[in-house]
Design an enzyme around this catalytic site. Structure first.
Site, PDB file in Angstrom:
ATOM      1  N   TYR A 254      65.734  55.983 -13.447  1.00  0.00           N
ATOM      2  CA  TYR A 254      66.037  55.138 -12.298  1.00  0.00           C
ATOM      3  C   TYR A 254      65.441  53.753 -12.497  1.00  0.00           C
ATOM      4  O   TYR A 254      64.408  53.589 -13.159  1.00  0.00           O
ATOM      5  CB  TYR A 254      65.456  55.734 -11.018  1.00  0.00           C
TER       6      TYR A 254
ATOM      7  N   ARG B 139      61.606  56.208  -4.369  1.00  0.00           N
ATOM      8  CA  ARG B 139      61.414  55.239  -3.295  1.00  0.00           C
ATOM      9  C   ARG B 139      59.984  55.267  -2.768  1.00  0.00           C
ATOM     10  O   ARG B 139      59.424  54.220  -2.387  1.00  0.00           O
ATOM     11  CB  ARG B 139      62.414  55.503  -2.171  1.00  0.00           C
TER      12      ARG B 139
ATOM     13  N   ASP C 218      70.752  59.430  -2.355  1.00  0.00           N
ATOM     14  CA  ASP C 218      70.700  59.313  -0.905  1.00  0.00           C
ATOM     15  C   ASP C 218      71.613  58.208  -0.393  1.00  0.00           C
ATOM     16  O   ASP C 218      72.158  57.418  -1.169  1.00  0.00           O
ATOM     17  CB  ASP C 218      69.264  59.007  -0.457  1.00  0.00           C
TER      18      ASP C 218
ATOM     19  N   ARG D 210      71.904  64.216  -7.083  1.00  0.00           N
ATOM     20  CA  ARG D 210      72.352  63.649  -5.813  1.00  0.00           C
ATOM     21  C   ARG D 210      71.580  62.377  -5.504  1.00  0.00           C
ATOM     22  O   ARG D 210      70.386  62.286  -5.770  1.00  0.00           O
ATOM     23  CB  ARG D 210      72.149  64.654  -4.685  1.00  0.00           C
TER      24      ARG D 210
END
Length: 278
Positions: A126, A213, A68, A66
């Protein structure tokens, strides 16, 4: 065999398990997961709607990970069990015809029944893309995170090396994270400059809520001189998110790859994002 040659015209039987790769620009969406509020747009809702339209039947998909609100992907993976006889070509071209312009299917492939987009994955990768210049970009308003102070990408890379291996990442998890354990295994964490972009490239077996993040926020703080060298280790070893600084904005974050065992023989595509180079 090229990625295009995999778009076979042969119609697959009902019940065939289909793996599908797609990319999206997440700025207009409240993240991946469908929500109860009908006015809230999500990636899952848009994708399932398009697949269901091609199948002429309701379809629910399972995703690799998932994302955000505001986060993007260049290589997200889902799977579903086809409720209708359709070709791989139909699952690509047909679904793309039903999707909004900021979501696009890359490929589709039939996979064995034991394939699971989430649980079969062995790693996720990522990239966090920083536009490091003194002014914002009108063309990349939602595709990068702007940092106006000159960053020391070499120092950021050195800092990131303390994250490697299996460790407790409590200092980098969101307060709302529901994972039962903060233990994660980071395979690599590289920081490099590509012209006016600074890219944080990180892969691991899995990630906690806001983990990438929060890592980006710490590395940016060190890279611009706001925090001293060694602070990344302090946050990691302190295991206290309240002392870990600011969570970096979602705008620069991209899911760029998901790794699966070779037995599934899934196609490989570019990592992206396009404007940074593969």
């Amino acid at each position: 065999m090229t990625i295009f040659e995999r778009f076979a015209d042969e119609r697959l039987p009902v019940g065939s398990r289909i793996a599908l790769a797609f990319e999206y620009q997440g700025s207009a969406y409240r993240g991946w997961q469908s929500q109860l509020k009908p006015q809230v747009a999500t990636i899952q809702e848009a994708l399932e709607g398009a697949i269901s339209a091609v199948a002429a039947a309701p379809v629910t998909v399972m995703c690799a990970g998932r994302t955000d609100a505001g986060v993007h992907a260049t290589h997200q993976i889902v799977h579903f069990d086809a409720p209708a006889t359709r070709s791989l070509k139909a699952w690509v071209a047909g679904v793309n015809a039903k999707l909004p312009s900021d979501i696009a299917v890359l490929w589709a492939q039939q996979v064995p029944e034991d394939f699971h987009a989430r649980f079969s994955a062995t790693a996720r990768r990522y990239r966090y893309v920083i536009l490091n210049q003194a002014r914002r970009s009108a063309h990349l308003a939602k595709g990068v995170t702007l940092v106006e102070t000159l960053l020391d990408e070499n120092l950021m890379h050195q800092e990131a090396q303390v994250l490697l291996g299996e460790q407790d990442f409590s200092g980098f998890r969101a307060a709302s994270c529901q994972s039962k354990t903060a233990m994660r295994n980071i395979h690599f964490a590289n920081v490099s400059r590509r012209g006016r972009y600074v890219v944080i490239d990180i892969a691991g077996n899995a990630f906690l809520h806001h983990m990438v993040r929060n890592i980006a926020g710490v590395l940016i703080a060190v890279g611009c001189g706001e925090m001293p060298a060694g602070w990344t280790r302090q946050v990691l070893e302190g295991r206290d998110r309240s002392k870990g600084g600011v969570t970096a904005k979602p705008d620069g974050l991209y899911l760029v790859d998901v790794t699966y065992p070779e037995q599934f023989n899934l196609p490989q595509t570019y990592l992206g994002p396009d404007f940074v180079v593969p």
